[in-house]
Design a protein around this motif. Structure first.
Motif, mmCIF file in Angstrom:
data_model
loop_
_atom_site.group_PDB
_atom_site.id
_atom_site.type_symbol
_atom_site.label_atom_id
_atom_site.label_comp_id
_atom_site.label_asym_id
_atom_site.label_seq_id
_atom_site.Cartn_x
_atom_site.Cartn_y
_atom_site.Cartn_z
ATOM 1 N N PRO A 1 28.855 -30.039 11.982
ATOM 2 C CA PRO A 1 29.960 -29.960 12.665
ATOM 3 C C PRO A 1 29.832 -31.684 13.037
ATOM 4 O O PRO A 1 31.296 -32.420 13.031
ATOM 5 N N GLU A 2 28.895 -32.357 13.248
ATOM 6 C CA GLU A 2 28.227 -33.096 13.886
ATOM 7 C C GLU A 2 29.072 -34.207 12.421
ATOM 8 O O GLU A 2 30.229 -35.363 13.030
ATOM 9 N N THR A 3 28.907 -33.963 11.405
ATOM 10 C CA THR A 3 28.993 -34.739 10.482
ATOM 11 C C THR A 3 30.235 -34.704 10.171
ATOM 12 O O THR A 3 31.540 -36.000 9.877
ATOM 13 N N ARG A 4 31.355 -33.991 10.410
ATOM 14 C CA ARG A 4 32.574 -33.280 10.125
ATOM 15 C C ARG A 4 33.865 -33.532 10.905
ATOM 16 O O ARG A 4 34.011 -34.815 10.482
ATOM 17 N N ASP A 5 33.025 -34.198 12.071
ATOM 18 C CA ASP A 5 33.883 -34.641 13.310
ATOM 19 C C ASP A 5 33.561 -36.364 13.381
ATOM 20 O O ASP A 5 34.831 -36.857 13.024
ATOM 21 N N ALA A 6 32.505 -36.400 12.268
ATOM 22 C CA ALA A 6 32.402 -38.343 12.236
ATOM 23 C C ALA A 6 33.106 -38.348 11.337
ATOM 24 O O ALA A 6 33.764 -39.947 11.463
ATOM 25 N N VAL A 7 33.476 -37.871 10.355
ATOM 26 C CA VAL A 7 33.862 -38.195 8.720
ATOM 27 C C VAL A 7 35.278 -38.454 9.550
ATOM 28 O O VAL A 7 36.574 -39.324 8.905
ATOM 29 N N LEU A 8 36.357 -37.124 9.809
ATOM 30 C CA LEU A 8 37.393 -37.140 10.220
ATOM 31 C C LEU A 8 37.755 -37.909 11.075
ATOM 32 O O LEU A 8 39.027 -39.156 11.030
ATOM 33 N N LEU A 9 36.995 -38.305 12.249
ATOM 34 C CA LEU A 9 37.223 -39.104 13.161
ATOM 35 C C LEU A 9 37.847 -40.932 12.558
ATOM 36 O O LEU A 9 38.689 -41.202 12.264
ATOM 37 N N ALA A 10 36.640 -41.262 11.595
ATOM 38 C CA ALA A 10 36.254 -42.777 10.302
ATOM 39 C C ALA A 10 37.835 -42.971 9.837
ATOM 40 O O ALA A 10 38.448 -43.342 9.523
ATOM 41 N N CYS A 11 38.056 -41.248 9.388
ATOM 42 C CA CYS A 11 39.270 -41.431 8.401
ATOM 43 C C CYS A 11 40.215 -41.504 8.780
ATOM 44 O O CYS A 11 41.238 -42.088 9.099
ATOM 45 N N SER A 12 40.276 -41.061 10.344
ATOM 46 C CA SER A 12 42.434 -40.942 11.152
ATOM 47 C C SER A 12 42.155 -42.403 10.785
ATOM 48 O O SER A 12 42.993 -42.589 10.786
ATOM 49 N N GLU A 13 40.942 -43.214 11.812
ATOM 50 C CA GLU A 13 40.864 -44.400 12.197
ATOM 51 C C GLU A 13 41.256 -45.533 11.338
ATOM 52 O O GLU A 13 42.134 -46.669 11.176
ATOM 53 N N ALA A 14 40.758 -45.373 9.550
ATOM 54 C CA ALA A 14 41.291 -46.273 8.306
ATOM 55 C C ALA A 14 42.239 -45.949 8.236
ATOM 56 O O ALA A 14 43.301 -46.958 8.418
ATOM 57 N N VAL A 15 43.136 -44.981 8.878
ATOM 58 C CA VAL A 15 44.416 -44.635 8.304
ATOM 59 C C VAL A 15 45.953 -44.844 9.137
ATOM 60 O O VAL A 15 46.335 -45.955 9.427
ATOM 61 N N ALA A 16 44.853 -44.971 10.510
ATOM 62 C CA ALA A 16 45.318 -45.573 11.270
ATOM 63 C C ALA A 16 45.629 -46.575 11.048
ATOM 64 O O ALA A 16 46.734 -47.826 11.374
ATOM 65 N N ASN A 17 44.684 -47.646 10.596
ATOM 66 C CA ASN A 17 44.353 -48.695 10.315
ATOM 67 C C ASN A 17 45.402 -49.585 9.651
ATOM 68 O O ASN A 17 46.439 -50.599 9.826
ATOM 69 N N ALA A 18 45.354 -48.587 8.676
ATOM 70 C CA ALA A 18 46.162 -48.966 7.328
ATOM 71 C C ALA A 18 47.960 -49.209 7.890
ATOM 72 O O ALA A 18 48.385 -49.196 7.173
ATOM 73 N N ILE A 19 48.040 -47.608 8.894
ATOM 74 C CA ILE A 19 49.688 -47.909 9.399
ATOM 75 C C ILE A 19 50.423 -49.349 10.102
ATOM 76 O O ILE A 19 51.062 -49.766 9.597
ATOM 77 N N GLU A 20 49.203 -49.212 10.636
ATOM 78 C CA GLU A 20 49.530 -50.558 11.854
ATOM 79 C C GLU A 20 49.278 -51.726 11.345
ATOM 80 O O GLU A 20 49.986 -52.468 12.245
ATOM 81 N N HIS A 21 48.331 -51.825 10.578
ATOM 82 C CA HIS A 21 47.854 -53.220 9.731
ATOM 83 C C HIS A 21 49.029 -53.439 8.252
ATOM 84 O O HIS A 21 49.684 -54.430 8.920
ATOM 85 N N GLY A 22 48.283 -52.550 7.778
ATOM 86 C CA GLY A 22 48.696 -53.197 6.055
ATOM 87 C C GLY A 22 50.228 -52.607 6.703
ATOM 88 O O GLY A 22 50.807 -53.873 5.623
ATOM 89 N N TYR A 23 50.894 -51.761 6.961
ATOM 90 C CA TYR A 23 52.253 -51.492 6.459
ATOM 91 C C TYR A 23 52.550 -51.864 7.931
ATOM 92 O O TYR A 23 54.393 -50.724 7.795
ATOM 93 N N ARG A 24 52.090 -52.554 8.707
ATOM 94 C CA ARG A 24 53.448 -53.087 10.311
ATOM 95 C C ARG A 24 54.893 -53.142 9.817
ATOM 96 O O ARG A 24 55.221 -53.409 10.835
ATOM 97 N N ASP A 25 55.112 -53.907 8.223
ATOM 98 C CA ASP A 25 56.018 -53.836 7.819
ATOM 99 C C ASP A 25 56.909 -53.469 7.087
ATOM 100 O O ASP A 25 58.118 -53.065 6.546
#
Lengths: 114, 824
Positions: free
Chosen positions: B731-755
């Motif tokens: 579980p610890e690893t799972r939650d950490a991976v989910l969080l990091a992956c979520s943040e990376a995708v959010a980053n892509a949406i908010e920065h890479g694809y802001r336009d």
């Protein structure tokens, strides 16, 4: 509709906000507005995160803003977070203020009452 | 004219005039008597001097005669000069009246002026008496005829009156029409209750309407007891014999009362007749009834009595018929539902309010027993408890007397020699005391007891069947093998149905070969449950390294020749070779398995189909099909209850299942089968539902592409979470991976694809025993280091939660993250 993530109730004289499910950038804005509307009149606020299954940085930003605003208004607030679990992990990783975190509701309420 | 005969003596004309056999009067035109003969004077007693010159003819007439004289006699005479045979009563000197017949002639003078009236009078005493007699006779005949007509009408009405009430109604009208009675009332004898009850009256303001015991001293009761016609001719007579009657007569202004018993059998034979009621009628004056009238009165009494007797028999027959119908309908209603509680409910529903005001069924079944109650008020609790205990112990029904405080009948529900419980009924008191009803109630209780006992046995069998089925289905599913996982689900049909013969099974044939099966046995209940168990055991016994699905089905065909209840059972059977992922399957009349491979849409496996087990008409050539399944494939076997619904064609069911199954492709296996059943069937299923889902191997690598839409992050997380869980990532690893992956995708949406709202993000993850690695790539533009505090926190989270993070911005942004797994 934020009902699936938030339930409001009273715990003693404090407003109790229970969050559950996944809180991320997709729903944190909406959740934040719902909470602010509700707690406007409350002097004491408890936010229970024990059933939150995911919390991302947007969620942290929301909690950060809530705690900050409440403090600025001279209101007291506590977050209830399990000793482990996704919400605790995210908050810890962000180095969230430990002094507003509690692990159980009764103790959090007692803290507010002091 | 012949020559006048010569008389032997000389006739003196004066003497002839004076002593003629009729009276002579000569009057002036105004009627003043001028001459009168001796005969008239002798008849009337007048002196000649009293009349001649002093009286007019009309003065001698009765007052009615005088009017007649003026209106008929005088005008007729003036017009016709003569009148014949007019009847006048002449008032004699002593006041007597003398009936006469009068002839008069008007004599006229030369100028045709009236000069005198010559009148002869004949004594009509005899003739008038005769006429009177004639008139009286005619009236008597008419009265008699009218009475006969009334009687005939009454008899006709009685013949058509099927109930006591209608008989009473027909009879009560007769005395007024037939005898001119002022009013009449009818009373009926109720033998069972030993009372006499007033049922109808033409004038309800008279008389006493209270029910009376048959032994009452009241006139009606006395007459009913004696069975004789009583004519109470006067108030005095009444006072002497029936004080209550005298009081009523005085109050209602009656002087004569006739009390007529309504009897069965002829009146002249006292023995063997029964008084069923009393007809009482009264007259305002003192009225003597002639013998003819009394004969008619007696006749009326007999006719009414017979009609009452007939109506009573008819009423009784109809009542018996109603009870028989009630029993039959109750039995049928009870048969319609099989389970014990609904049956108990039906019983009280049938009984209240139809025959009782309150009813309770008590059954000593199960730990708490059964109690169904309806209506009210309930009897006194203590008295009832006492009665219940007695009935349960003795098995004898209790029918309390009408005045008993318990006020309710308690009947044992006895079946197969055992008192199963009790049926308590509170009825109107008159019902409780009726012997005929007792037999009926006992019959009702007996029939109900049998139906309830059958229900109890049914419940027992159902319980056994369910326990048996549960024990068979709850057997250990193979698990603890990383190469596959099995999830099962069983949902019984809605609560009022017997269990069906749906089953599933999964077992290891050897270390590398897994078998899964789903089947459906024909029928329901304990037989189906037993057969299901046999078939399941047979499959386990028959499966082997070298057998395979086709041969196994052939062996089952032979098996059903010995176990006939398994004939026409359907089976879907599959074997999976775990090292290779080879699936070999065959379906004997069963719905096709549904396969979801990691990529693509779900697919129904429609090969290797043949008829149900032991089918005599179907194709029994058993074949099998093999195909290789990639890791991450999910295979679903199910029974028809999942997709067959009355409100939905079966192809729609297939479509819906495939859609829902696809929708949950990334859902964790745990809870999948239950969720499918819930979506497709809900809770109101009319059939059992069995599902078994097998996930084969696990994807080593997960690759997903999502749109630059923040709503999709949650879906990706679900996908990733399921994958991590299937790899037993802690579980610890799972939650950490989910969080990091979520943040990376959010980053892509908010920065890479802001336009660019139409950009896509590729996510790929791999898991090894040591670590989880995730790569998130976008094709957006990078605008230098972020100053956004919040994104800064996102990046911080990625760095904090993962052990290694690499950003590559050569083409869009690719974040590669790795986190070591925790040591075991």
């Amino acid at each position: 509709m934020t009902d699936q993530w938030i339930t409001f109730s009273k715990f003693g004289d404090a407003e109790l906000v229970r969050l559950s499910g996944e809180i991320d950038m997709a729903n944190s804005g909406e959740i934040g507005r719902a909470i602010v509307n509700r707690i406007r009149e409350s002097g004491k606020v408890l936010i229970d995160l024990t059933t939150v299954s995911f919390l991302d940085s947007a969620g942290v930003r929301l909690l950060d803003a809530l705690i900050g605003d409440l403090a600025a208004q001279g209101k007291r607030a506590r977050l209830v977070v399990g000793e482990r679990g996704p919400a605790r992990m995210t908050l810890q990783l962000c180095a969230f203020r430990e002094d507003v975190l509690e692990t159980d509701l009764d103790r959090a309420a007692a803290e507010l009452g002091r | 004219m012949t020559q006048e005969l010569r008389l032997p003596w000389d006739e003196d004309p004066d003497d002839l005039y004076e002593h003629a056999p009729c009276g002579y009067l000569t009057t002036l035109p105004d009627g003043t008597i001028v001459k009168v003969n001796q005969t008239f004077l002798t008849w009337t007693g007048y002196k000649r001097g009293d009349l001649v010159g002093h009286r007019r003819f009309r003065d001698l007439l009765s007052s009615g005669g005088q009017i007649y004289y003026e209106t008929h006699y005088a005008p007729l005479l003036r017009m016709q000069d003569e009148v014949h045979e007019l009847a006048f009563d002449v008032v004699c000197a002593d006041g007597r009246t003398l009936p006469t017949l009068v002839n008069s002639l008007l004599a006229r003078g030369p100028e045709q002026e009236p000069r005198a009236i010559r009148t002869t009078l004949f004594d009509a005493t005899e003739r008038r008496g005769y006429e009177k007699e004639l008139l009286f006779a005619r009236k008597r005949a008419e009265d008699s005829e009218r009475r006969i007509q009334v009687l005939q009408q009454v008899v006709a009405d009685l013949a058509a009156a099927p109930t006591e009430a209608e008989v009473a109604e027909a009879v009560v009208r007769a005395p007024e029409a037939a005898f001119g009675a002022a009013s009449s009332s009818i009373y009926l004898v109720d033998v069972e209750r030993d009372t006499i009850v007033a049922v109808a009256s033409t004038d309800p303001t008279t008389g006493n309407w209270d029910d009376m015991p048959r032994s009452s001293p009241r006139a009606v009761a006395r007459v009913a007891d004696r069975g004789d016609l009583h004519v109470v001719g006067s108030l005095t007579e009444a006072k002497q014999h029936f004080p209550d009657l005298a009081e009523n007569m005085r109050r209602s202004g009656r002087n004569t009362v006739v009390l007529l018993p309504l009897t069965t059998g002829p009146a002249d034979e006292q023995a063997g007749t029964e008084t069923l009621g009393v007809l009482a009628f009264s007259f305002t004056g003192e009225r003597r009834l002639s013998d003819a009238e009394l004969r008619v009165v007696r006749l009326l009494g007999q006719q009414a009595g017979q009609a009452l007797d007939r109506a009573r028999l008819y009423d009784a027959a109809r009542h018996r018929e109603e009870l028989a119908t009630f029993l039959a309908e109750t039995t049928r209603a009870l048969d319609e539902l099989h389970r014990l509680l609904p049956r108990s409910r039906i019983l009280v529903d049938r009984v209240v309010p139809e025959i009782a005001d309150w009813a309770a069924v008590r059954l000593s079944v199960g730990p708490t027993g059964v109690l169904e109650e309806k209506g009210g008020p309930a009897p006194d609790a203590d008295l009832l408890a006492h009665a219940l205990a007695r009935v349960t112990t003795t098995g004898e029904a209790i029918f309390p007397a009408p005045d008993e405080k318990l006020g309710c009948a308690v009947l044992p529900l006895t079946a197969r020699g055992r008192v199963l419980g009790t049926l308590s009924l509170r009825m109107a008191p008159e019902h409780l005391s009726v012997a005929g009803e007792h037999a009926f109630l006992v019959e009702l209780a007996d029939r109900s007891a049998l139906a309830l006992e059958n229900s109890r046995l049914y419940e027992q069998e159902r319980q056994i069947a369910r326990t048996l089925q549960r024990s068979l289905l709850a057997g250990n599913m193979p698990g603890g093998d990383a190469r596959f996982a099995v999830e099962t689900y069983y949902q019984a049909a809605g609560q009022d149905l017997e269990i069906g013969g749906d089953w599933f099974d999964a077992f290891m044939i050897n270390n590398d070969r897994l078998a899964v099966a789903v089947g459906d046995v024909v029928g329901r209940g304990i037989d189906a449950a037993t057969t299901m168990g046999q078939l399941r055991s047979a499959i386990r016994a028959l499966a082997g390294d070298e057998v395979g699905p086709a041969k196994l089905l052939e062996a089952l065909d032979r098996f059903v020749d010995r176990v006939e209840t398994a004939r026409m059972a359907t089976v879907a059977y599959a074997e999976i070779d775990l090292p290779t992922g080879d699936l070999t399957y065959a379906c004997a009349g069963h719905l096709p398995p549904l396969l979801q491979e990691p990529a693509g849409s779900p697919e129904y496996l429609l090969q290797a189909r043949s008829a149900a087990l032991g089918s005599r008409a179907g194709d029994l050539r058993r074949t099998q099909t093999t195909r290789r399944l990639p890791a991450g494939s999910r295979l679903l076997l199910y029974t028809d209850g999942l997709i067959e619904r009355r409100t939905r064609p079966i192809d729609k069911g297939f479509e819906l299942l495939a859609r829902e199954y696809a929708r949950r492709r990334d859902a964790p296996l745990q809870g999948l089968t239950a969720a499918l059943a819930d979506t497709l069937v809900g809770r109101d299923n009319t059939d059992d539902v069995c599902l078994i889902c097998l996930t084969l191997g696990t994807e080593e690598r997960i690759e997903r592409t999502i749109g630059a839409d923040r709503m999709q992050i949650a879906l990706l997380r679900a996908d990733l979470r399921g994958w991590l869980v299937s790899h037993d990532v802690e579980p610890e690893t799972r939650d950490a991976v989910l969080l990091a992956c979520s943040e990376a995708v959010a980053n892509a949406i908010e920065h890479g694809y802001r336009d660019d709202p139409f950009g896509t993000i590729d996510v790929a993850a791999t898991v090894t025993a040591d670590a989880v690695e995730v790569k998130v790539a976008d094709h957006g533009t990078w605008r230098g280091p972020t100053t956004d505090v919040s994104r800064g926190r996102g990046l911080q989270l990625i760095r904090e939660s993962m052990d290694q993070v690499l950003f590559d911005r050569t083409d869009g942004t690719t974040v590669t993250m790795r986190r070591a797994r925790e040591a075991e």
